[in-house]
Motif scaffolding. Structure first.
Motif, PDB file in Angstrom:
ATOM      1  N   ARG A 200       4.552   7.729  -2.007  1.00 27.31           N
ATOM      2  CA  ARG A 200       3.742   6.911  -1.119  1.00 27.31           C
ATOM      3  C   ARG A 200       4.064   5.417  -1.221  1.00 27.31           C
ATOM      4  NH1 ARG A 200      -1.502   4.596   0.031  1.00 27.31           N
ATOM      5  NH2 ARG A 200      -1.972   3.771  -2.013  1.00 27.31           N
ATOM      6  N   LYS A 204       4.426   3.829   2.525  1.00 27.33           N
ATOM      7  CA  LYS A 204       3.399   2.988   3.151  1.00 27.33           C
ATOM      8  C   LYS A 204       3.957   1.671   3.671  1.00 27.33           C
ATOM      9  CE  LYS A 204       1.699   0.864  -1.100  1.00 27.33           C
ATOM     10  NZ  LYS A 204       0.676   0.898  -2.159  1.00 27.33           N
ATOM     11  N   GLU A 236      -0.948   7.110   6.202  1.00 25.98           N
ATOM     12  CA  GLU A 236      -2.301   6.719   6.606  1.00 25.98           C
ATOM     13  C   GLU A 236      -2.340   6.176   8.024  1.00 25.98           C
ATOM     14  OE1 GLU A 236      -3.988   4.114   3.686  1.00 25.98           O
ATOM     15  OE2 GLU A 236      -3.950   5.635   2.102  1.00 25.98           O
ATOM     16  N   GLU A 237      -1.188   5.712   8.552  1.00 26.39           N
ATOM     17  CA  GLU A 237      -1.178   5.084   9.873  1.00 26.39           C
ATOM     18  C   GLU A 237      -0.270   5.828  10.846  1.00 26.39           C
ATOM     19  OE1 GLU A 237       0.094   1.015   9.172  1.00 26.39           O
ATOM     20  OE2 GLU A 237      -0.800   1.305   7.194  1.00 26.39           O
ATOM     21  N   GLY A 254      -0.958  13.178   4.420  1.00 23.48           N
ATOM     22  CA  GLY A 254      -1.704  11.938   4.242  1.00 23.48           C
ATOM     23  C   GLY A 254      -3.027  11.959   4.957  1.00 23.48           C
ATOM     24  N   PHE A 255      -3.819  10.922   4.673  1.00 26.79           N
ATOM     25  CA  PHE A 255      -5.169  10.840   5.220  1.00 26.79           C
ATOM     26  C   PHE A 255      -5.158  10.805   6.749  1.00 26.79           C
ATOM     27  CE2 PHE A 255      -6.668   8.500   1.093  1.00 26.79           C
ATOM     28  CZ  PHE A 255      -6.537   9.680   0.391  1.00 26.79           C
ATOM     29  N   LEU A 256      -4.043  10.327   7.352  1.00 28.31           N
ATOM     30  CA  LEU A 256      -3.949  10.327   8.813  1.00 28.31           C
ATOM     31  C   LEU A 256      -4.169  11.737   9.367  1.00 28.31           C
ATOM     32  CD1 LEU A 256      -3.145   8.932  11.550  1.00 28.31           C
ATOM     33  CD2 LEU A 256      -0.795   9.625  11.031  1.00 28.31           C
ATOM     34  N   ARG A 259      -7.702  14.460   4.810  1.00 25.70           N
ATOM     35  CA  ARG A 259      -7.943  14.320   3.380  1.00 25.70           C
ATOM     36  C   ARG A 259      -7.866  15.719   2.761  1.00 25.70           C
ATOM     37  NH1 ARG A 259      -9.979   9.248   1.328  1.00 25.70           N
ATOM     38  NH2 ARG A 259      -9.780   7.882   3.119  1.00 25.70           N
TER      39      ARG A 259
END
Ligand code: C2E
Ligand code: MG
Ligand code: MG
Ligand code: MG
Length: 288
Positions: A200, A204, A236-237, A254-256, A259
């Motif tokens: 990550r 990121k 995340e994006e 990822g959280f995108l 979770r």
């Protein structure tokens, strides 16, 4: 206890430290009991095909829903379990539960289990993991293990044999947090690795730091030339997805996308996937 630090040590009398030590002792005892009682449970985070956005599997992540302390994460209890010599018990308990959960899914997606570095020094690890699979009637082909580069620096030959043995029996091998540890590229070519998980910390910043994009691009090129799949961790994006696709990355996590989910929510997610893909009763494939 602060015994090793010498009797006159000031640290012995710091209230904060005493409390911390006592607390840690209590947690150590509790962790052992929690593992034995199955209180430390698997959660599941989707692994996604970046091109189609389809869920292709799940990483199993341990969680401890503590009755008084709330949800405790693996960064807290894994090191304690390691120090207490309980990491194998924890791994087998998590695997057993994860098999039971995954066996109920309406689509037989694979699961990826994290293995601590020192476990690759245990020549009986394959027997232990495969024993749980046999007991649960769970196919080895549905299991992937995630190992880190740090697991390869100790006794490489033992680690290599453990990995090869698991691989021979159908378990797939992923190299986790790639780029963040002590890498030896020569190790890569000596191991039957199926997948590289790009850490990550690089992922990121690919859109903001050209150096990160260069590193990620190089990792993808390397793994492609070794016929390995790449997965980017910690997405995340939305902007990262397009960039990663441009760089040739296959998969993402990822959280995108999601979770980590508890067993029940994971079952619901898998059921929804099955519905969207159109089961034989012909429920809607043309409205997405
Ligand atoms: P890992 O194997 O690299 O797992 C990925 C971690 O990144 C997970 O943290 C996950 O929740 C988190 N993550 C996923 N997507 C995102 C994102 O978009 N942004 C951010 N900031 N984080 C994201 P978690 O669950 O706290 O696990 C931490 C580490 O604990 C894992 O890192 C793994 O090394 C270890 N671990 C977890 N479960 C187990 C287990 O059952 N056995 C062993 N030996 N280690 C485990
Ligand atoms: Mg992992
Ligand atoms: Mg990772
Ligand atoms: Mg990582």
């Amino acid at each position: 206890r602060a015994k090793n630090e010498g009797r006159g040590s000031i640290r012995e009398f710091e209230p904060g430290m005493v409390l911390e030590t006592r607390e840690r002792g209590a947690i150590e005892i509790e962790v052992g009991r929690a593992i034995a009682d199955g209180q430390i449970v698997p959660h599941f985070q989707p692994l996604v095909d970046l091109r189609t956005q389809q869920v292709i599997g799940f990483e199993v992540l341990a969680r401890w829903p503590h009755p008084e302390r709330g949800m405790i994460g693996p960064d807290v209890f894994i090191p304690i379990a390691q120090r207490a010599g309980l990491i194998t018990d924890l791994t087998l308990s998590i695997l057993r539960q994860a098999c039971q959960v995954a066996a109920r899914w309406s689509v037989p997606l694979p699961i990826a289990l994290n293995i601590a570095p020192e476990q690759l020094q245990d020549r009986w690890l394959p027997e232990k993991l495969l024993g749980v699979l046999a007991e649960q009637g769970f196919p080895a082909g549905r299991l992937e293990i995630e190992i880190t580069e740090n697991a390869l620096v100790a006794d490489f030959e033992t680690a290599r044999r453990v990995i090869a043995s698991l691989k021979n029996q159908g378990v797939r091998i992923a190299l986790d947090d790639f780029g963040s540890g002590c890498s030896s590229l020569s190790h890569l070519s000596q191991l039957p690795i199926d997948k590289i998980k790009i850490d990550r910390s690089f992922v990121k910043s690919i859109t903001t730091h050209p150096q990160s994009a260069t590193i990620v691009s190089a990792i993808i090129g390397l793994s492609r030339s070794l016929s390995m799949t790449t997965i980017a961790e910690g997405i995340e994006e939305p902007a990262l997805v397009d960039h990663l696709l441009t760089l040739g990355c296959d998969l993402g996590q990822g959280f995108l996308f999601s979770r980590p989910l508890c067993a029940q929510d994971t079952g619901i997610l898998v059921q929804n996937l099955a519905d969207v893909c159109g089961e034989p009763d012909g429920r809607a494939t043309d409205n997405d």
